[in-house]
Scaffold this motif. Structure first.
Motif, PDB file in Angstrom:
ATOM      1  N   PRO A 221       0.807  -1.229   0.000  1.00 41.84           N
ATOM      2  CA  PRO A 221       0.000   0.000   0.000  1.00 41.84           C
ATOM      3  C   PRO A 221       0.836   1.274   0.000  1.00 41.84           C
ATOM      4  O   PRO A 221       0.449   2.271  -0.617  1.00 41.84           O
ATOM      5  CB  PRO A 221      -0.815  -0.122   1.292  1.00 41.84           C
ATOM      6  CG  PRO A 221      -0.893  -1.589   1.558  1.00 41.84           C
ATOM      7  CD  PRO A 221       0.422  -2.148   1.095  1.00 41.84           C
TER       8      PRO A 221
ATOM      9  N   ASP B  31      -8.382   3.657  -1.944  1.00 43.83           N
ATOM     10  CA  ASP B  31      -9.332   2.611  -1.571  1.00 43.83           C
ATOM     11  C   ASP B  31     -10.022   2.158  -2.855  1.00 43.83           C
ATOM     12  O   ASP B  31      -9.664   2.614  -3.957  1.00 43.83           O
ATOM     13  CB  ASP B  31     -10.334   3.097  -0.509  1.00 43.83           C
ATOM     14  CG  ASP B  31     -11.127   4.322  -0.937  1.00 43.83           C
ATOM     15  OD1 ASP B  31     -11.244   4.575  -2.155  1.00 43.83           O
ATOM     16  OD2 ASP B  31     -11.625   5.048  -0.062  1.00 43.83           O
TER      17      ASP B  31
ATOM     18  N   ASN C  93      -4.986  -9.367  -1.547  1.00 47.41           N
ATOM     19  CA  ASN C  93      -4.579  -8.170  -0.807  1.00 47.41           C
ATOM     20  C   ASN C  93      -3.877  -7.131  -1.672  1.00 47.41           C
ATOM     21  O   ASN C  93      -3.516  -6.062  -1.171  1.00 47.41           O
ATOM     22  CB  ASN C  93      -3.710  -8.536   0.403  1.00 47.41           C
ATOM     23  CG  ASN C  93      -2.448  -9.276   0.031  1.00 47.41           C
ATOM     24  OD1 ASN C  93      -2.186  -9.523  -1.146  1.00 47.41           O
ATOM     25  ND2 ASN C  93      -1.653  -9.639   1.027  1.00 47.41           N
TER      26      ASN C  93
ATOM     27  N   ARG D  53      -8.006  -0.143   2.186  1.00 39.73           N
ATOM     28  CA  ARG D  53      -6.709  -0.637   1.714  1.00 39.73           C
ATOM     29  C   ARG D  53      -6.374  -0.004   0.370  1.00 39.73           C
ATOM     30  O   ARG D  53      -7.107  -0.178  -0.607  1.00 39.73           O
ATOM     31  CB  ARG D  53      -6.725  -2.159   1.557  1.00 39.73           C
ATOM     32  CG  ARG D  53      -5.368  -2.719   1.065  1.00 39.73           C
ATOM     33  CD  ARG D  53      -5.353  -4.239   1.077  1.00 39.73           C
ATOM     34  NE  ARG D  53      -6.345  -4.823   0.214  1.00 39.73           N
ATOM     35  CZ  ARG D  53      -7.100  -5.878   0.557  1.00 39.73           C
ATOM     36  NH1 ARG D  53      -6.973  -6.420   1.749  1.00 39.73           N
ATOM     37  NH2 ARG D  53      -7.978  -6.367  -0.299  1.00 39.73           N
TER      38      ARG D  53
END
Length: 423
Positions: free
Chosen positions: A93, A116, A146, A159
């Motif tokens: 991220p 996001d 992820n 995330r």
């Protein structure tokens, strides 16, 4: 009446070196070809190590770039970049946030990652030439869950990540194999806890009871023959298509971009699911569709007046010298395509410049370290690139004319042969 407009598209740019000091008159010819476009587009196949930091999220095929490579892309002439790809999350991220920050500073038209899910799915929009241009960029994997952006919920923080087109890979197997797999899965999965441990960080896939099984994260389905099946999630596709429709209603020129690694055994073959999605994007209002992933040149189609570039291979490809799978010459050969639209907004001519990364003299050499930038292909090499493209595009009803090491596609020269039927 709309003013004339042009878009130049290239192969993906996996760039880790600042190439602004490259001194090669041949490369200057490529730059001049690029800079004729109102939109000059590539996929930035990397992530930026910037002020947010980051950490490696994978072993082999991990990579990152410094922000100066974005200045290099800008200097070459690029003003539009897709950011949705398998390398966008290589620093996690933090890398996504740094990339967003550095790309925004340089005023690129961009799309494909975000802070996001809502942000990542947003179309980029800029005034370019005399048109408002909107860009949708999605990645269809395969990739870990992820790496994809996620919105905040009551129990989960947001995330940063990649804009996802949900695609599920399944393996079709005949009845005998399916029964054997089902018995083996039953023996191995002795408890829900065991399966849950091995599911991390993925959630178990949903399966159709009786005809599909989840074998430690891989879905097997009963089928007449053994084959790989790629299915696009209809809800995910509908979300992205609705965004295209909304932009098209504003009379934006919409570029739809897809990155994926669900390649066919022959890398240059177009997967039918990609053809289906590309046509959906055009039907929704996209005026141009571009895809990357397979590191080779694939076919071109003209569908409902819009060019579809199913795979443009590589434009810049700064690889790790320890990766020896990139030796085939096709990996280092591609085209740059300049698409012209007339005052009525209709596609006119597509000019094709065949290129070779590092030059023809590097194709037979073992080293990839000196293959920094593409230069125009000439003679037999140029004709080979264009003839191969012509042969593959012919199956999609497109005729490529070749003259003096250049190619050309015009809608009126389309073959009357139908493109392959969708399944």
């Amino acid at each position: 009446m709309k003013p004339p407009f042009s878009a130049v598209v290239t192969g993906q740019s996996l760039i880790t070196h600042d190439v602004r000091n490259v001194q090669d008159d041949r490369f200057s010819e490529v730059v001049r070809f690029l800079q004729q476009g109102d939109v000059v587009f590539t996929n930035f196949e990397s992530t930026i190590l910037g002020r947010h930091g980051g950490w490696p999220t994978k072993g082999k095929y991990f990579g990152y770039s410094k922000a100066e490579v974005l200045d290099a892309l800008k200097a070459i002439g690029f003003n539009a970049i897709a950011l949705a790809n398998n390398h966008a999350f290589d620093l996690g991220p933090a890398g996504v946030l740094s990339t967003l920050e550095e790309v925004e500073k340089r005023d690129f038209l961009y799309a494909g990652i975000g802070s996001d899910e809502t942000d990542a799915a947003r179309l980029g929009r800029r005034r370019m030439g005399n048109r408002e241009v909107a860009l949708l960029a999605v990645d269809a994997g395969p990739g870990p869950a992820n790496m994809y952006a996620e919105d905040r919920t009551a129990f989960r923080p947001p995330r940063p990540g990649v804009n996802r087109l949900r695609a599920l890979r399944k393996f079709g197997v005949t009845a005998g194999y399916f029964q054997n797999l089902a018995m083996l899965a039953s023996e191995l999965q002795s408890s829900d806890l065991e399966r849950a441990n091995y599911a991390q960080p993925e959630d178990p896939p949903a399966v159709a009871e009786g005809s599909e099984i989840d074998f430690y994260g891989t879905t097997f389905a009963q089928a007449p023959t053994c084959s790989r099946l790629i299915e696009i999630d209809p809800e995910s596709a509908a979300t992205h298509l609705a965004a295209i429709k909304q932009a098209a209603k504003r009379d934006d020129f919409v570029i739809a971009y897809l990155h994926h690694h669900h390649w066919e055994p022959s890398w240059q073959e177009v997967p039918l699911w990609v053809q289906s999605f590309a046509r959906m994007c055009v039907d929704a209002g996209a005026g141009l569709f571009v895809s990357h992933g397979a590191p080779v040149l694939q076919a071109v189609e003209i569908y409902n007046g819009a060019p579809i570039f199913y795979g443009l291979g590589n434009f810049i490809f700064h690889t790790d010298p320890d990766e020896n799978e990139w030796s085939p010459p096709e990996v280092w050969q591609s085209i740059v395509a300049a698409c012209s639209y007339n005052a009525a907004g209709n596609l006119g001519v597509i000019e094709l410049l065949p290129v070779v990364i590092g030059g023809e003299e590097q194709l037979s050499g073992p080293s990839v370290n000196n293959r920094l930038m593409p230069v125009p292909a000439t003679g037999d090499v140029a004709n080979h690139i264009l003839k191969e493209l012509a042969a593959r595009s012919q199956a999609f009803g497109v005729e490529v004319t070749i003259s003096q090491s250049r190619g050309r596609i015009t809608p009126e020269n389309r073959l009357r042969r139908k493109a392959p039927a969708l399944k």
